[in-house]
Write a protein that holds these residues in place. Structure first.
Motif, PDB file in Angstrom:
ATOM      1  N   ALA A  67     -44.426 -41.913  26.384  1.00  0.00           N
ATOM      2  CA  ALA A  67     -44.828 -41.469  27.711  1.00  0.00           C
ATOM      3  C   ALA A  67     -46.164 -40.785  27.705  1.00  0.00           C
ATOM      4  N   GLU A  68     -46.563 -40.412  26.489  1.00  0.00           N
ATOM      5  CA  GLU A  68     -47.843 -39.740  26.384  1.00  0.00           C
ATOM      6  C   GLU A  68     -48.938 -40.889  26.334  1.00  0.00           C
ATOM      7  N   ALA A  69     -48.563 -42.030  25.427  1.00  0.00           N
ATOM      8  CA  ALA A  69     -49.449 -43.207  24.964  1.00  0.00           C
ATOM      9  C   ALA A  69     -49.634 -43.971  26.437  1.00  0.00           C
ATOM     10  N   GLN A  70     -48.465 -43.894  27.448  1.00  0.00           N
ATOM     11  CA  GLN A  70     -48.700 -44.764  28.631  1.00  0.00           C
ATOM     12  C   GLN A  70     -49.520 -43.786  29.489  1.00  0.00           C
ATOM     13  N   TYR A  71     -49.358 -42.348  29.560  1.00  0.00           N
ATOM     14  CA  TYR A  71     -50.357 -41.669  30.411  1.00  0.00           C
ATOM     15  C   TYR A  71     -52.059 -41.816  30.021  1.00  0.00           C
ATOM     16  N   ARG A  72     -51.922 -41.942  28.740  1.00  0.00           N
ATOM     17  CA  ARG A  72     -53.563 -42.155  28.169  1.00  0.00           C
ATOM     18  C   ARG A  72     -53.991 -43.464  28.647  1.00  0.00           C
ATOM     19  N   GLN A  73     -53.182 -44.362  28.322  1.00  0.00           N
ATOM     20  CA  GLN A  73     -53.483 -45.828  28.885  1.00  0.00           C
ATOM     21  C   GLN A  73     -53.765 -45.831  30.685  1.00  0.00           C
ATOM     22  N   THR A  74     -52.822 -45.231  31.219  1.00  0.00           N
ATOM     23  CA  THR A  74     -53.123 -45.083  32.712  1.00  0.00           C
ATOM     24  C   THR A  74     -54.439 -44.719  32.848  1.00  0.00           C
ATOM     25  N   VAL A  75     -54.734 -43.262  32.442  1.00  0.00           N
ATOM     26  CA  VAL A  75     -55.943 -42.711  32.711  1.00  0.00           C
ATOM     27  C   VAL A  75     -57.232 -43.724  32.224  1.00  0.00           C
ATOM     28  N   LEU A  76     -57.206 -44.354  30.998  1.00  0.00           N
ATOM     29  CA  LEU A  76     -58.314 -45.109  30.579  1.00  0.00           C
ATOM     30  C   LEU A  76     -58.671 -46.300  31.485  1.00  0.00           C
ATOM     31  N   GLN A  77     -57.232 -46.865  31.838  1.00  0.00           N
ATOM     32  CA  GLN A  77     -57.257 -47.994  32.826  1.00  0.00           C
ATOM     33  C   GLN A  77     -57.910 -47.406  34.259  1.00  0.00           C
ATOM     34  N   ALA A  78     -57.317 -46.396  34.788  1.00  0.00           N
ATOM     35  CA  ALA A  78     -57.924 -46.094  36.193  1.00  0.00           C
ATOM     36  C   ALA A  78     -59.821 -45.788  35.985  1.00  0.00           C
ATOM     37  N   LEU A  79     -59.960 -45.398  34.929  1.00  0.00           N
ATOM     38  CA  LEU A  79     -61.562 -45.266  34.768  1.00  0.00           C
ATOM     39  C   LEU A  79     -62.328 -46.332  34.638  1.00  0.00           C
ATOM     40  N   ARG A  80     -61.631 -47.363  34.043  1.00  0.00           N
ATOM     41  CA  ARG A  80     -62.282 -48.802  33.994  1.00  0.00           C
ATOM     42  C   ARG A  80     -62.183 -49.384  35.320  1.00  0.00           C
ATOM     43  N   ASP A  81     -61.059 -49.188  36.049  1.00  0.00           N
ATOM     44  CA  ASP A  81     -60.963 -49.782  37.270  1.00  0.00           C
ATOM     45  C   ASP A  81     -61.995 -49.266  38.254  1.00  0.00           C
ATOM     46  N   ALA A  82     -62.292 -48.027  38.198  1.00  0.00           N
ATOM     47  CA  ALA A  82     -63.198 -47.356  39.133  1.00  0.00           C
ATOM     48  C   ALA A  82     -64.670 -47.747  38.702  1.00  0.00           C
ATOM     49  N   GLU A  83     -64.845 -47.781  37.377  1.00  0.00           N
ATOM     50  CA  GLU A  83     -66.318 -48.240  37.091  1.00  0.00           C
ATOM     51  C   GLU A  83     -66.663 -49.599  37.381  1.00  0.00           C
ATOM     52  N   ASP A  84     -65.405 -50.584  37.043  1.00  0.00           N
ATOM     53  CA  ASP A  84     -65.463 -51.922  37.288  1.00  0.00           C
ATOM     54  C   ASP A  84     -65.866 -51.898  38.954  1.00  0.00           C
ATOM     55  N   ALA A  85     -65.347 -51.427  39.725  1.00  0.00           N
ATOM     56  CA  ALA A  85     -65.369 -51.464  41.177  1.00  0.00           C
ATOM     57  C   ALA A  85     -66.682 -51.126  41.575  1.00  0.00           C
ATOM     58  N   LEU A  86     -67.134 -50.090  40.979  1.00  0.00           N
ATOM     59  CA  LEU A  86     -68.380 -49.438  41.495  1.00  0.00           C
ATOM     60  C   LEU A  86     -69.742 -50.530  41.030  1.00  0.00           C
ATOM     61  N   SER A  87     -69.342 -50.900  39.921  1.00  0.00           N
ATOM     62  CA  SER A  87     -70.303 -51.950  39.403  1.00  0.00           C
ATOM     63  C   SER A  87     -70.548 -53.118  40.354  1.00  0.00           C
ATOM     64  N   ARG A  88     -69.208 -53.687  40.558  1.00  0.00           N
ATOM     65  CA  ARG A  88     -69.055 -54.909  41.781  1.00  0.00           C
ATOM     66  C   ARG A  88     -69.726 -54.645  42.893  1.00  0.00           C
ATOM     67  N   TYR A  89     -69.425 -53.350  43.355  1.00  0.00           N
ATOM     68  CA  TYR A  89     -70.028 -53.056  44.803  1.00  0.00           C
ATOM     69  C   TYR A  89     -71.429 -52.933  44.765  1.00  0.00           C
ATOM     70  N   GLY A  90     -72.022 -52.116  43.849  1.00  0.00           N
ATOM     71  CA  GLY A  90     -73.312 -52.034  43.693  1.00  0.00           C
ATOM     72  C   GLY A  90     -74.102 -53.181  43.619  1.00  0.00           C
ATOM     73  N   GLY A  91     -73.604 -54.119  42.919  1.00  0.00           N
ATOM     74  CA  GLY A  91     -74.444 -55.503  42.615  1.00  0.00           C
ATOM     75  C   GLY A  91     -74.181 -56.515  43.730  1.00  0.00           C
ATOM     76  N   ARG A  92     -73.208 -56.116  44.491  1.00  0.00           N
ATOM     77  CA  ARG A  92     -72.904 -57.393  45.862  1.00  0.00           C
ATOM     78  C   ARG A  92     -73.811 -56.921  46.788  1.00  0.00           C
ATOM     79  N   ARG A  93     -74.001 -55.337  46.690  1.00  0.00           N
ATOM     80  CA  ARG A  93     -75.050 -54.978  48.075  1.00  0.00           C
ATOM     81  C   ARG A  93     -76.279 -55.501  47.760  1.00  0.00           C
ATOM     82  N   LYS A  94     -76.775 -55.781  46.670  1.00  0.00           N
ATOM     83  CA  LYS A  94     -78.139 -56.426  46.029  1.00  0.00           C
ATOM     84  C   LYS A  94     -78.149 -57.724  46.645  1.00  0.00           C
TER      85      LYS A  94
END
Length: 485
Positions: A385-412
């Motif tokens: 469960a601890e490893a699952q929590y760590r994975q969930t946190v890291l995946q959430a951070l990746r999702d946010a950064e990927d979405a931010l990158s795509r959104y900023g690039g798409r505006r340009k």
């Protein structure tokens, strides 16, 4: 009975002992969630302000989408499933709490028996056959009436039951986060299907316009062929383009039907229920100029799947204590009260009262490591469960950064396509004016119109992709749910 009460009172200090580790909170994952740390993607398209928790879709400014979201959150089966699981988790807590208290049951019974008779002569040891014949056989009937009450109470000496309740409470909070996560996913899915529907409707309109222009070009070529200007090969090539353009209309229409069906099901209706409302075309809703995203620390507290993973870690930690407590003695207090006799009135006679009090101590001292194995299993599940929590946190951070990158690039990208569409529209307008003045041929006008339609199609697709990137960003940030009471 006094001895039983005394034994119970002596056991109460022992009941304060609780086995297993106390939950100390989730682990820190790679510095994620610390203060003064922001997202690294997105550029000037995002703001560090805290976003609104729910109703993010209202920033798109589309009343039809607002209606769909409201209907989906009220009528979608996916939300009903998550809420049903929440009710199950709450019922489990009530059951585990009740296990800490005494249990009792009342009973009433009636017994009737016919007992075989005893040979009198045989009983007297006589060998006289006449006596044996005269004695014969006889039977005895017996009636017995009884009412009683029994109670039992297992004293939680080492806190196993308390740890079980602790785990159940954590799972209730996890189930509440699962409901919020279902709302986040549902609101994003509704918005994405709506954006895709509007884009497909616009693409179908542009495809029909392009097909009509190609048909006009074909008609013009056939007129030129009649005058001996164009060849049959040119006619066949143009006719092939017309047929291909008409063929592309069919999958676009089917795609529109698919999005209509998806939106109906997401809102809890049957396919076709929303056709009257959504069939008329409307523009793709566009996001605001900049988006509030907050910081990673807020994402840690806000995103439902992270909160659910943290609560499951807490539950698994509590289950270590429950498994550890099972290795030690169990003290159970038993009590019985009963009234009864061979006559119905005996159940009302207090002189027939029977009472039994029996403390019972059980300790499975010879289990060949079975209890220790359960403890190790619980520890392994907590580590998972601890490893699952760590994975969930890291995946959430990746999702946010990927979405931010795509959104900023798409505006340009959208800015460049918008300029290209403006230039194509201006060129088409200028070509039409020259055609009206007689300085260019009709074919030049049709070519410029095709370029305009193509540029408008690319711009429309880019708008839909930008809107979908905005939706994905809201989902990655964990927005779209309401806090429960």
């Amino acid at each position: 009975m006094r001895k039983t009460i005394l034994l119970a009172s002596l056991s109460l200090p022992l009941a304060a002992c609780t086995m297993g580790p106390d939950y100390a909170g989730p682990p820190v994952v790679a510095g994620f969630g610390q203060k003064n740390i922001g997202f690294v993607r997105g550029g000037d398209a995002v703001r560090s302000e805290s976003p609104s928790l729910d109703s993010w879709w209202k920033t798109l400014g589309d009343p039809t989408l607002d209606t769909l979201e409201e209907r989906a959150l009220k009528g979608s089966p996916s939300i009903a499933i998550a809420e049903a699981r929440l009710r199950q988790a709450r019922a489990t807590v009530r059951q585990d709490r009740a296990d800490q208290l005494p249990s009792g049951s009342a009973s009433a019974s009636y017994l009737h028996a016919d007992l075989p008779g005893i040979n009198v002569g045989e009983a007297q040891g006589s060998t006289d056959s006449s006596d044996e014949t005269a004695s014969g056989d006889s039977s005895t009937s017996l009636d017995f009436y009884n009412v009683g009450f029994d109670a039992s109470w297992e004293i939680d000496l080492f806190g196993g039951k308390r740890r079980t309740v602790e785990a159940s409470r954590a799972l209730v909070t996890a189930a509440e986060a699962d409901v919020a996560d279902a709302q986040v996913s549902l609101s994003a899915e509704v918005a994405q299907n709506y954006v895709n529907l509007r884009d497909s409707q616009h693409q179908l309109s542009l495809a029909r316009e392009a097909a009509q222009m190609q048909q006009t070009t074909l008609d013009l070529a056939m007129q030129r062929q009649a005058r001996g200007v164009d060849s049959a090969l040119d006619i066949d090539r143009l006719r092939n383009q017309v047929e291909s353009s008409n063929a592309r209309l069919v999958p676009l229409s089917a795609q529109i039907d698919s999005y209509l069906n998806a939106l109906a099901v997401l809102t809890g209706d049957a396919p076709g229920a929303l056709d009257a409302m959504l069939r008329p075309s409307a523009p793709v809703p566009l996001p605001p100029r900049s988006v509030a995203v907050g910081d990673p620390a807020e994402l840690l507290r806000r995103r439902p799947d992270i909160r659910a993973a943290e609560r499951r870690l807490a539950a698994q930690t509590a289950r270590i204590g429950a498994a550890d407590a099972a290795r030690f003695p169990h003290l159970q207090l038993l009590g019985l009260l009963g009234l009864g006799g061979t006559d119905p009135s005996d159940i009302l006679d207090l002189d027939n009262l029977t009472s039994v009090a029996a403390p019972m101590l059980q300790w499975n001292v010879l289990d060949f490591g079975k209890s220790a194995g359960r403890v190790e299993q619980a520890k392994g599940q907590a580590d998972e469960a601890e490893a699952q929590y760590r994975q969930t946190v890291l995946q959430a951070l990746r999702d946010a950064e990927d979405a931010l990158s795509r959104y900023g690039g798409r505006r340009k990208q959208l800015g460049g396509l918008a300029r290209a569409e403006t230039a194509a529209t201006r060129a088409a307008t200028f070509t039409r004016q020259r055609y009206q003045a007689g300085t260019v041929a009709l074919g030049d006008v049709l070519d410029s119109e095709r370029q305009r339609v193509s540029a408008e199609r690319d711009l429309s697709s880019a708008k839909a992709e930008l809107a979908n990137d905005f939706i994905a960003l809201q989902k990655a940030l964990g927005l779209g749910w309401k806090a429960r009471d």
